[in-house]
Design a protein around this motif. Structure first.
Motif, mmCIF file in Angstrom:
data_model
loop_
_atom_site.group_PDB
_atom_site.id
_atom_site.type_symbol
_atom_site.label_atom_id
_atom_site.label_comp_id
_atom_site.label_asym_id
_atom_site.label_seq_id
_atom_site.Cartn_x
_atom_site.Cartn_y
_atom_site.Cartn_z
ATOM 1 N N HIS A 68 0.914 -1.245 0.047
ATOM 2 C CA HIS A 68 0.189 -0.052 0.054
ATOM 3 C C HIS A 68 0.793 1.308 0.070
ATOM 4 C CE1 HIS A 68 -3.677 2.262 0.631
ATOM 5 N NE2 HIS A 68 -2.999 2.968 1.651
ATOM 6 N N ALA A 69 1.970 1.294 0.801
ATOM 7 C CA ALA A 69 2.983 2.279 0.851
ATOM 8 C C ALA A 69 3.599 2.589 -0.425
ATOM 9 C CB ALA A 69 3.734 2.275 1.761
ATOM 10 N N ILE A 70 3.843 1.671 -1.059
ATOM 11 C CA ILE A 70 4.579 1.528 -2.512
ATOM 12 C C ILE A 70 3.565 2.281 -3.287
ATOM 13 C CG2 ILE A 70 5.631 0.044 -4.272
ATOM 14 C CD1 ILE A 70 6.856 -1.672 -1.985
ATOM 15 N N ALA A 71 2.281 1.676 -3.337
ATOM 16 C CA ALA A 71 1.470 2.202 -4.355
ATOM 17 C C ALA A 71 1.341 3.580 -4.305
ATOM 18 C CB ALA A 71 0.255 1.497 -4.264
ATOM 19 N N ILE A 72 1.020 4.087 -2.865
ATOM 20 C CA ILE A 72 0.826 5.261 -2.865
ATOM 21 C C ILE A 72 2.138 6.271 -3.310
ATOM 22 C CG2 ILE A 72 0.688 7.283 -1.097
ATOM 23 C CD1 ILE A 72 -1.129 5.332 0.747
ATOM 24 N N TYR A 73 3.234 5.990 -2.698
ATOM 25 C CA TYR A 73 4.433 6.556 -3.158
ATOM 26 C C TYR A 73 4.554 6.691 -4.609
ATOM 27 C CZ TYR A 73 9.604 7.451 -4.044
ATOM 28 O OH TYR A 73 10.751 7.952 -4.579
ATOM 29 N N LEU A 74 4.352 5.621 -5.552
ATOM 30 C CA LEU A 74 4.379 5.551 -7.131
ATOM 31 C C LEU A 74 3.355 6.380 -7.523
ATOM 32 C CD1 LEU A 74 5.114 1.958 -7.702
ATOM 33 C CD2 LEU A 74 6.922 3.800 -7.776
ATOM 34 N N LEU A 75 2.039 6.491 -7.045
ATOM 35 C CA LEU A 75 1.021 7.254 -7.405
ATOM 36 C C LEU A 75 1.316 8.767 -7.267
ATOM 37 C CD1 LEU A 75 -2.152 5.198 -6.272
ATOM 38 C CD2 LEU A 75 -1.502 5.543 -8.794
ATOM 39 N N GLU A 76 1.897 9.135 -6.103
ATOM 40 C CA GLU A 76 2.165 10.529 -5.857
ATOM 41 C C GLU A 76 3.346 11.047 -7.037
ATOM 42 O OE1 GLU A 76 3.454 10.600 -1.857
ATOM 43 O OE2 GLU A 76 1.477 10.614 -1.098
ATOM 44 N N CYS B 252 3.838 7.531 -11.227
ATOM 45 C CA CYS B 252 4.537 6.327 -11.996
ATOM 46 C C CYS B 252 3.608 5.206 -11.786
ATOM 47 C CB CYS B 252 5.753 5.914 -11.088
ATOM 48 S SG CYS B 252 7.137 6.841 -10.592
ATOM 49 N N PHE B 253 3.800 4.317 -12.642
ATOM 50 C CA PHE B 253 2.832 3.305 -13.002
ATOM 51 C C PHE B 253 3.057 2.227 -11.775
ATOM 52 C CE2 PHE B 253 2.696 5.003 -16.917
ATOM 53 C CZ PHE B 253 1.300 5.276 -17.168
ATOM 54 N N TYR B 254 2.010 1.627 -11.249
ATOM 55 C CA TYR B 254 2.233 0.450 -10.213
ATOM 56 C C TYR B 254 1.362 -0.625 -10.602
ATOM 57 C CZ TYR B 254 1.948 -2.147 -5.864
ATOM 58 O OH TYR B 254 1.884 -3.078 -4.869
ATOM 59 N N ILE B 255 1.965 -1.837 -10.501
ATOM 60 C CA ILE B 255 1.109 -3.103 -10.891
ATOM 61 C C ILE B 255 1.312 -3.982 -9.987
ATOM 62 C CG2 ILE B 255 0.970 -4.920 -12.637
ATOM 63 C CD1 ILE B 255 2.267 -3.175 -14.800
ATOM 64 N N ASP B 256 0.190 -4.305 -9.385
ATOM 65 C CA ASP B 256 0.073 -5.192 -8.146
ATOM 66 C C ASP B 256 -0.298 -6.694 -8.678
ATOM 67 O OD1 ASP B 256 -1.926 -6.003 -5.391
ATOM 68 O OD2 ASP B 256 0.191 -5.978 -5.230
#
Length: 140
Positions: free
Chosen positions: A125-133, A136-140
């Motif tokens: 979740h923290a990585i996703a927020i970081y990438l969205l801010e 960047c693209f985040y693929i889970d």
């Protein structure tokens, strides 16, 4: 568990790890004691079998410290059967203890897995927020 702070999770994790280690040590000790009692019981059973094959009134001797004491055959058989019963009871109690300790260890491992899953979810979740801010693209 997802609402707990990192410090609280860390304390719980350490406590559960200690429980798992203690349970594992106690389980190994109980298994070793059980194996020793099994060997001792087998020796007593073999001795009872040998005494039972002796015919007539034969003098039997029991080791007492550095000397031997003469004991009647019936008394020796009764004493050995008492030892066998006591060893069997000890083995049964150790098996019950082993089952309890094994369950305790498995429960602690399951709790550790749950906590680690919670930590991984938080990290994702923290990585996703970081990438969205940072757009960047985040693929889970």
């Amino acid at each position: 568990m997802s609402t707990l702070s990192d410090d609280t999770l860390r304390k719980i994790l350490v406590q559960i790890q200690q429980t798992a280690v203690q349970s594992q040590r106690a389980l190994n000790l109980a298994r070793q004691q059980c194996a020793a009692k099994e060997r001792e019981r087998r020796i007593v059973q073999l001795t009872i079998g040998e005494i039972a094959t002796i015919e007539g009134n034969v003098n039997l001797y029991k080791g007492v410290g550095k000397m031997f004491m003469m004991v009647p055959q019936k008394a020796m058989e009764q004493e050995l059967k008492g030892q066998e019963k006591e060893l069997t009871d000890d083995i049964n109690n150790l098996n019950k203890k082993s089952k309890f300790l094994e369950k305790q260890f498995n429960d602690a491992q399951a709790q550790l897995r749950d906590i680690l899953k919670t930590i991984v979810v938080r990290l994702n979740h923290a990585i996703a927020i970081y990438l969205l801010e940072r757009k960047c693209f985040y693929i889970d």
